[in-house]
Design a protein around this motif. Structure first.
Motif, PDB file in Angstrom:
ATOM      1  N   ALA A 365       9.188  39.848  38.753  1.00  0.00           N
ATOM      2  CA  ALA A 365       9.291  40.287  37.368  1.00  0.00           C
ATOM      3  C   ALA A 365      10.633  40.982  37.142  1.00  0.00           C
ATOM      4  N   TYR A 366      11.158  40.838  35.917  1.00  0.00           N
ATOM      5  CA  TYR A 366      12.414  41.480  35.524  1.00  0.00           C
ATOM      6  C   TYR A 366      12.095  42.860  34.949  1.00  0.00           C
ATOM      7  N   VAL A 367      12.760  43.881  35.478  1.00  0.00           N
ATOM      8  CA  VAL A 367      12.515  45.261  35.047  1.00  0.00           C
ATOM      9  C   VAL A 367      13.730  45.747  34.263  1.00  0.00           C
ATOM     10  N   VAL A 368      13.497  46.160  33.023  1.00  0.00           N
ATOM     11  CA  VAL A 368      14.564  46.669  32.162  1.00  0.00           C
ATOM     12  C   VAL A 368      14.423  48.193  32.073  1.00  0.00           C
ATOM     13  N   SER A 369      15.504  48.921  32.356  1.00  0.00           N
ATOM     14  CA  SER A 369      15.482  50.384  32.280  1.00  0.00           C
ATOM     15  C   SER A 369      16.727  50.881  31.564  1.00  0.00           C
ATOM     16  N   GLY A 370      16.645  52.075  31.039  1.00  0.00           N
ATOM     17  CA  GLY A 370      17.757  52.681  30.302  1.00  0.00           C
ATOM     18  C   GLY A 370      17.214  53.634  29.262  1.00  0.00           C
TER      19      GLY A 370
END
Length: 426
Positions: A365-370
């Motif tokens: 899975a692709y994890v987006v953070s920020g």
């Protein structure tokens, strides 16, 4: 008990949620949206109280949570903003982030304050999103989360004069002689294990604050013994009184003691060696040979200002205090601590607000953070389809969709944000 360093947890108030509501008057069909905004969450503010001398109040309560804002209401009524949570600290308190050691504030003057954790903005109600294209929006914002962080509070005493020297050279005796302070006095090392303050008044009516600081030992700049706990307080003093046992009755070498402590001050902070300094040769009543003073002066330097005294018999005490008062009058605070200011100092090193990072979990899975995308996620009501569509539009405008494609994402693969899962759709 003297407390000069504590770690505490802060959670500013979350913003109140905006709501979805519509006008419902009897004779007003299609009255339009009327959901009010949520109120702002409470900030956490640190404020200086000159009546405090230690960080004792934070010894037992180390978690502070501010109130959230009130949720919005129908008929376009906004929720109430919550009042700030104000925490009182003594003069000389420095606030640092625990994780990065970044200085957030340096508080020195009575009444000075700094917002350390900001409350979240209240979410907007659906009436704020009405437009010609969408006259009755079916979504609203949740409140923005308040800032959450752990901080370290360090106290550096605000004293005009600091007494430095090895243990048991007579610093506490000198302070008790010239002021009403009553520090613990004993004939053994480390009698003083916490700083003591006393107000000194000269015969001509001038006054200043003197600090008896715990005795130094070799290696203090590396944290040995009381080390940094002592040196932290020396940084605030405007004049240093370097107390030496000139009698050498305890088997000490007066010249070597002076050189060791000067070396430790320089290793900790080179500016400390530039402070105005008076060398106080204590226990002079036990010295019968005047050549002892001449020999000491020739070893440490003819340019040094030296006063032989006896704290026990009051010999030369008045002359020393007059000289200290004169020196303080000529010494401006800005010259002593040029990197510090009399006004509030707050350091905020903000990152790019729209920055984000994409990583892969073990399951692919692709994890987006920020910061920005996570804040947007928390402020979205995923129970409403219109709010979900708005969230997707905002992700595209931030460039996240395009960045996922560059990473090789395919339709149907999973995207995660703060534990929430989405299916990528072209």
């Amino acid at each position: 008990m003297f407390i000069d360093q504590v770690e505490i947890y802060l959670k500013a108030g979350d913003g109140g949620n905006g709501i979805v509501a519509y006008r419902r008057e009897k004779y007003v069909p299609l009255g339009g949206p009327s959901g009010g905004d949520g109120g702002n969450g409470a900030d956490i503010i640190f404020e200086v109280d000159e009546g405090l001398r230690t960080l004792m109040d934070f010894r037992y309560q180390r978690h502070f949570k501010a109130k959230p804002g009130v949720h919005g209401m129908n008929q376009n009524m906004h929720g109430k903003n919550s009042e700030a949570l104000v925490l009182k600290v003594p003069p000389g308190t420095i606030v640092k982030r625990k994780d990065t050691d970044e200085t957030l504030a340096d508080l020195t003057q009575h009444g000075q304050s700094s917002v350390i954790a900001r409350g979240g903005r209240g979410g907007r109600g659906n009436s704020r999103f009405a437009s010609a294209r969408d006259s009755a929006p079916d979504y609203a914002e949740n409140g923005e989360p308040g800032e959450e962080l752990e901080v370290v509070l360090e106290l550096k005493l605000m004293a005009d004069v600091g007494l430095v020297g090895f243990p048991s050279v007579g610093k506490s005796t000198l302070l008790s002689t010239v002021s009403k302070a009553r520090p613990k006095i004993g004939a053994y090392p480390f009698t003083t294990i916490k700083p003591n303050l006393g107000v000194v008044e000269t015969g001509d009516g001038r006054s200043f604050v003197m600090a008896d600081l715990p005795g130094l030992i070799e290696g203090a700049s590396d944290g040995t013994g009381l080390g940094h706990q002592f040196l932290r307080h020396v940084e605030r003093t405007r004049v240093i009184l370097h107390v030496i046992d000139i009698s050498e009755m305890e088997g000490r070498d007066a010249v070597e003691d002076y050189k060791i402590i000067r070396r430790e001050l320089k290793r900790y902070n080179e500016r400390l060696t530039e402070r105005p300094e008076i060398i106080v040769l204590n226990k002079a009543d036990l010295v019968n040979d005047e050549e002892v003073y001449e020999l000491f002066k020739s070893e440490v330097g003819e340019d040094k200002e030296i006063y032989p005294i006896s704290a026990a018999t009051h010999q030369n005490i008045d002359e020393l205090l007059y000289r200290v008062a004169d020196l303080l009058e000529r010494t401006e605070k800005e010259e002593i601590v040029p990197e510090e200011s009399d006004t509030r100092v707050v350091y905020r090193h903000e990152k790019d607000p729209d920055a984000f990072e994409i990583t892969r979990d073990d399951d692919g899975a692709y994890v987006v953070s920020g910061g920005a995308i996570e804040r947007l996620f928390k402020m979205t009501d995923f129970n409403r389809d219109a709010a979900v569509r708005r969230f997707a539009r905002q992700m595209r405008s931030m460039g996240i969709d395009e960045a996922l494609r560059e990473r090789g994402i395919k339709a149907g693969e999973t995207v995660r944000i703060l534990g929430g899962e989405f299916e990528f759709v072209e």
